[in-house]
Design a protein around this motif. Structure first.
Motif, PDB file in Angstrom:
ATOM      1  N   UNK A  33       0.842  -1.196   0.000  1.00 54.53           N
ATOM      2  CA  UNK A  33       0.000   0.000   0.000  1.00 54.53           C
ATOM      3  C   UNK A  33       0.880   1.250   0.000  1.00 54.53           C
ATOM      4  N   UNK A  34       0.281   2.366  -0.399  1.00 51.10           N
ATOM      5  CA  UNK A  34       0.981   3.655  -0.344  1.00 51.10           C
ATOM      6  C   UNK A  34       1.459   3.918   1.081  1.00 51.10           C
ATOM      7  N   UNK A  35       0.577   3.678   2.038  1.00 52.32           N
ATOM      8  CA  UNK A  35       0.907   3.930   3.450  1.00 52.32           C
ATOM      9  C   UNK A  35       2.120   3.122   3.887  1.00 52.32           C
ATOM     10  N   UNK A  36       2.170   1.842   3.495  1.00 55.00           N
ATOM     11  CA  UNK A  36       3.278   0.974   3.901  1.00 55.00           C
ATOM     12  C   UNK A  36       4.595   1.443   3.279  1.00 55.00           C
ATOM     13  N   UNK A  37       4.565   1.791   1.998  1.00 58.33           N
ATOM     14  CA  UNK A  37       5.796   2.250   1.330  1.00 58.33           C
ATOM     15  C   UNK A  37       6.300   3.532   1.993  1.00 58.33           C
ATOM     16  N   UNK A  38       5.425   4.500   2.173  1.00 60.81           N
ATOM     17  CA  UNK A  38       5.832   5.768   2.793  1.00 60.81           C
ATOM     18  C   UNK A  38       6.354   5.543   4.212  1.00 60.81           C
ATOM     19  N   UNK A  39       5.679   4.694   4.982  1.00 60.02           N
ATOM     20  CA  UNK A  39       6.109   4.416   6.360  1.00 60.02           C
ATOM     21  C   UNK A  39       7.487   3.757   6.382  1.00 60.02           C
ATOM     22  N   UNK A  40       7.735   2.842   5.471  1.00 58.04           N
ATOM     23  CA  UNK A  40       9.046   2.174   5.408  1.00 58.04           C
ATOM     24  C   UNK A  40      10.156   3.160   5.049  1.00 58.04           C
ATOM     25  N   UNK A  41       9.869   4.030   4.106  1.00 60.44           N
ATOM     26  CA  UNK A  41      10.880   5.027   3.726  1.00 60.44           C
ATOM     27  C   UNK A  41      11.221   5.922   4.912  1.00 60.44           C
ATOM     28  N   UNK A  42      10.210   6.348   5.654  1.00 68.84           N
ATOM     29  CA  UNK A  42      10.462   7.202   6.821  1.00 68.84           C
ATOM     30  C   UNK A  42      11.194   6.444   7.926  1.00 68.84           C
ATOM     31  N   UNK A  43      10.912   5.170   8.052  1.00 67.21           N
ATOM     32  CA  UNK A  43      11.524   4.379   9.119  1.00 67.21           C
ATOM     33  C   UNK A  43      12.984   4.039   8.826  1.00 67.21           C
ATOM     34  N   UNK A  44      13.305   3.689   7.583  1.00 69.65           N
ATOM     35  CA  UNK A  44      14.624   3.141   7.283  1.00 69.65           C
ATOM     36  C   UNK A  44      15.587   4.085   6.573  1.00 69.65           C
ATOM     37  N   UNK A  45      15.097   5.118   5.935  1.00 73.98           N
ATOM     38  CA  UNK A  45      15.992   6.048   5.238  1.00 73.98           C
ATOM     39  C   UNK A  45      16.214   7.264   6.135  1.00 73.98           C
ATOM     40  N   UNK A  46      17.459   7.523   6.530  1.00 76.21           N
ATOM     41  CA  UNK A  46      17.743   8.641   7.448  1.00 76.21           C
ATOM     42  C   UNK A  46      17.254   9.986   6.894  1.00 76.21           C
ATOM     43  N   UNK A  47      16.714  10.787   7.769  1.00 76.05           N
ATOM     44  CA  UNK A  47      16.263  12.153   7.458  1.00 76.05           C
ATOM     45  C   UNK A  47      15.137  12.214   6.423  1.00 76.05           C
TER      46      UNK A  47
END
Length: 96
Positions: A33-47
């Motif tokens: 889902x869009x939500x899952x992709x965005x959440x993963x990017x915020x969680x694992x990619x610094x800043x």
């Protein structure tokens, strides 16, 4: 005192070679889902900001892929593995 010829100086020069940066590419799929992709990017990619994560998520969806991070190989390998384990569809790491 011996004379140093220009050719000898050139052979003594050290050529510094920089390591390439690597890019992390997230691919579109039919199950995240869009939500899952965005959440993963915020969680694992610094800043990673929320706004940027959503921009990239839309790019993944509409363009089929997005480069979400570029940097040194060791860090790229870590972030790539974390996103892969979170279930995102990832392109192989490649030099920038």
């Amino acid at each position: 005192m011996p004379t140093v010829l220009p050719q000898e100086r050139q052979s003594q020069q050290v050529i510094r070679k920089h390591y390439p940066n690597y890019k992390i590419i997230v691919l579109n799929d039919d199950f995240n889902t869009f939500q899952h992709v965005a959440a993963c990017l915020m969680k694992y990619i610094p800043n990673m900001t929320s706004d940027r994560a959503w921009e990239l998520t839309n790019q993944v969806h509409y363009d089929g892929q997005a480069i979400v991070w570029v940097g040194p190989q060791e860090q790229a390998e870590l972030y790539h593995e974390q996103l892969l384990r979170a279930g995102l569809t990832m392109a192989p790491l490649e030099p920038d």
